[in-house]
Design a protein around this motif. Sequence first.
Motif, PDB file in Angstrom:
ATOM      1  N   UNK A 164       1.009  -1.207   0.011  1.00  0.00           N
ATOM      2  CA  UNK A 164      -0.081  -0.063  -0.037  1.00  0.00           C
ATOM      3  C   UNK A 164       0.967   1.358   0.056  1.00  0.00           C
ATOM      4  N   UNK A 165       2.095   1.012  -0.065  1.00  0.00           N
ATOM      5  CA  UNK A 165       3.257   2.025  -0.140  1.00  0.00           C
ATOM      6  C   UNK A 165       3.024   2.997   0.970  1.00  0.00           C
ATOM      7  N   UNK A 166       2.918   2.465   1.930  1.00  0.00           N
ATOM      8  CA  UNK A 166       2.653   3.372   3.371  1.00  0.00           C
ATOM      9  C   UNK A 166       4.135   3.479   4.014  1.00  0.00           C
ATOM     10  N   UNK A 167       4.587   4.634   4.272  1.00  0.00           N
ATOM     11  CA  UNK A 167       5.537   5.062   4.968  1.00  0.00           C
ATOM     12  C   UNK A 167       5.570   4.431   6.583  1.00  0.00           C
ATOM     13  N   UNK A 168       7.170   4.258   6.884  1.00  0.00           N
ATOM     14  CA  UNK A 168       7.229   3.657   8.129  1.00  0.00           C
ATOM     15  C   UNK A 168       8.801   3.802   8.257  1.00  0.00           C
ATOM     16  N   UNK A 169       9.002   3.696   9.704  1.00  0.00           N
ATOM     17  CA  UNK A 169      10.587   3.569  10.024  1.00  0.00           C
ATOM     18  C   UNK A 169      10.868   2.372  10.736  1.00  0.00           C
ATOM     19  N   UNK A 170      12.203   2.060  10.346  1.00  0.00           N
ATOM     20  CA  UNK A 170      12.947   0.840  11.156  1.00  0.00           C
ATOM     21  C   UNK A 170      13.756   1.501  12.221  1.00  0.00           C
TER      22      UNK A 170
END
Length: 329
Positions: A164-170
């Motif tokens: 869904x091309x959702x931004x997230x952080x690692x």
Amino acid sequence: MQLSLNLINTKRNLLAFSAGVDSSALFFILLENNIPFDLAIVDYNYRKQSKEEIAYAKELALKYNKKLYIKDSSFKNLSNFEKKARDIRYKFFDEIISEYSYESLITAHQLNDKLEWFLMQFTKGAGLNELLSFEEISKRKNYTVFKPLVNISKETLINYLNKNKIKYFIDESNNNEDFKRNYFRKNFSDRLLKEFETGIKNSLIYLNKDLKSLEKKEVLLYNKEELEIFKNSKDENLNIRMIDKSLKKRGLLLSKKQREEILKEKELVVSHKIAVSIEKEFIYICPYLKNLTLIKEFKELCRINKIPKKCRAYIYKFELLDSILKKIR
């Protein structure tokens, strides 16, 4: 994804957000399912990246019209970081929920977290309540905690975000094996789930069902303010399960040493906060208060009715004695 979102039956919900894989996925899953929620995030000032994560939380809150609560914290000493961070986080959640009348906290714990916890407790020496601490629904103080992702693997959530091309952080600190959870994740839980996900998920579900059937034997006689009185089952295993369950709602987890001490001493203050007393017929659990002067008549009534000493101040402060005596006489 098979989620238990139908179990979220409250309208005033607070999502514990971090901008990582799990909470970012849950944010959009809740949106898709029209479940109302606001956001709470903690910046521990441990990583430079945390400022970007806070900015992302603000961006999402503004875009989707969500209230956002931010806690700014820091550590001078990083020893026992995980426990300190958890204590800060849940104290923050408790305060927000109480002040703004939220009914529930929604957390993004998932299957990898559940297995990590199981393995960590298993290697320490733990009972069922500690091993199976990741229920989909649990109670904490004056609100409900929902964990709708506990049967969904992290890999499934990453696939959802990427699709869904959702931004997230690692969080780069996840690679630091000085943190016990990271050690178990890297060396055991992630490997096991990669090969045996379905079997592990089903086993944990079955074990939780077995635990619930055992808990049906518990008899809660009294529950007012933060005082609980159980019937003494005369079974040490069942008694300690009841105590474990009550303390867990209050944000405390018993160690093996504490469990043994409670059973041996019969009356104990856990973590300087909660008084636990195992009497001949009843088990009392309540916050521990000190430096409170009790009147002579009250102390005499408590002595006659075998009210445990470490619980008397709390009972006195909230004027609970009359209602307790109606239940236990």
